[in-house]
Design an enzyme around this catalytic site. Structure first.
Site, mmCIF file in Angstrom:
data_model
loop_
_atom_site.group_PDB
_atom_site.id
_atom_site.type_symbol
_atom_site.label_atom_id
_atom_site.label_comp_id
_atom_site.label_asym_id
_atom_site.label_seq_id
_atom_site.Cartn_x
_atom_site.Cartn_y
_atom_site.Cartn_z
ATOM 1 N N LYS A 80 0.958 4.559 8.622
ATOM 2 C CA LYS A 80 2.118 3.865 8.067
ATOM 3 C C LYS A 80 3.380 4.640 8.426
ATOM 4 O O LYS A 80 3.364 5.873 8.489
ATOM 5 C CB LYS A 80 2.014 3.761 6.544
ATOM 6 C CG LYS A 80 2.787 2.586 5.960
ATOM 7 C CD LYS A 80 2.079 1.264 6.242
ATOM 8 C CE LYS A 80 2.748 0.098 5.544
ATOM 9 N NZ LYS A 80 1.955 -1.131 5.710
ATOM 10 N N GLY A 171 6.760 -13.836 -4.478
ATOM 11 C CA GLY A 171 7.317 -13.495 -3.183
ATOM 12 C C GLY A 171 7.256 -14.659 -2.227
ATOM 13 O O GLY A 171 6.199 -15.258 -2.023
ATOM 14 N N GLY A 173 8.589 -14.454 1.061
ATOM 15 C CA GLY A 173 8.857 -13.969 2.405
ATOM 16 C C GLY A 173 7.760 -14.392 3.357
ATOM 17 O O GLY A 173 7.065 -15.386 3.136
#
Length: 340
Positions: A80, A171, A173
């Site tokens: 990450k 959410g 998105g």
């Protein structure tokens, strides 16, 4: 010494601290495991309070990616990147510099988008690196397919199909909209919410979904709650207020603390571990980057069968679904280590 103190508490294989004064780039790349192959994981951009918080987040997210890739059967480990968003950040120059750092790793780490990182950010990084995936919408749709495959398995534990269910999605998105559109195709009833009320209204109008305030979506009456925005949203307080009988979403690290998994189990609420449910995007990325363009659909569909196995094993062994799923992932990694 603070960053080194933070690193001392992690099991990550490697941690790279990145800084570029010209662009304002301050970032960390955490490579949690390389046992199964190159590290796969997105780039998250957030205004962290300090570098230690950013580094800790990178390490937590990389560890979750290790489990995600292992349980999905992918030839990759977990990684990450976190980028600290701040007023002095020249985003185009900063992400181009980040792309150079990623390219210098020679494929040891393969990146895509994540929370707070825009398509333009990814294009800037990809302009100098072969190892940055810019397919945002496609990856969001793949995550939606994976989440819905897991939801189908959850529904069938109650003798139901997706068309019988009401799902509340937190959410709107790329991930939340991907989940919502896939559920709409399956005939489920939808409730959506987002901190950006306009985004919620647009998605609601497109899909004929109900709309609720962002602070209400996790506790609204429904069958399944689907966190698809930030992590850490399933707190002990939320667990006590849940009206849903299952949680299955595309956000990373949904539990605010591991003890929440036990509290959910005590209430009889099924929790699909997020590192399983959200694996659709990394499956697509891995098949493109590491598996010679193999068809990702069988692997995405298999997430549902894995979900059914985990739920059954958790009930039979009186353990949480997180414990069972983690054990499955760790066993695959251990088998590879023993074979080496």
């Amino acid at each position: 010494m603070e960053p080194f103190d933070t690193m001392a508490r992690t099991t990550c294989k490697r941690v790279l601290l990145l800084q570029d004064h010209t662009s304002g780039l301050q970032a960390a790349i955490a490579l949690d495991s390389l046992t199964l192959g190159p590290a796969l994981g997105g780039i998250r951009t957030q205004p962290y309070p300090d570098f230690a918080a950013a580094l800790a987040d990178a390490q937590r997210l990389a560890s979750a990616m290790t489990l995600k890739n292992a349980i999905a059967g992918l030839p990759g480990g977990g990684g990450k990147t976190v980028v600290i968003d701040h007023p002095g950040l020249d985003r185009r120059a900063a992400f181009a510099r980040l792309g150079q750092f990623i390219e210098d790793l020679g494929g040891l780490y393969r990146a895509a988008g994540d929370l707070g990182t825009t398509h333009q950010d990814l294009l800037a990084a990809a302009s100098v690196s072969r190892f940055v995936n810019t397919s945002g919408q496609a990856l969001g749709d793949a995550t939606g397919q994976g989440v819905v495959a897991c939801m189908r398995a959850v529904a069938r534990t109650r003798g139901k199909e997706l068309a019988d269910l009401t799902v509340a999605i937190q959410g709107c998105g790329l991930i939340g909209s991907g989940v919502a559109r896939e559920l709409k195709r399956q005939g489920a009833k939808l409730i959506v919410a987002d901190l950006d009320e306009n985004a919620a209204r647009r998605l609601g109008a497109e899909l004929g979904a109900g709309i609720v305030a962002a602070e209400q979506v996790l506790t609204v009456p429904c069958d399944i709650v689907s966190p698809c925005a930030i992590g850490g949203v399933i707190t002990p307080l939320i667990v006590s207020q849940l009206a849903a009988w299952a949680i299955c979403g595309g956000a990373n690290n949904q539990l605010a603390e591991l003890g929440a998994a036990e509290e959910l189990a005590q209430r009889g609420i099924i929790f699909v571990p997020d590192f399983l449910a959200s694996a659709g995007a990394v499956i697509v990325g891995a098949t493109q980057s590491l598996m010679d363009g193999a068809d990702p659909q069988p692997l995405i569909s298999r997430l549902g069968a894995t979900t059914a196995t985990i739920i059954a094993e958790a009930e039979a062994s009186a353990r949480t679904t997180v414990e069972v799923a983690t054990e499955i992932a760790r066993k695959r990694i251990a088998a590879e280590e023993n074979a080496a």
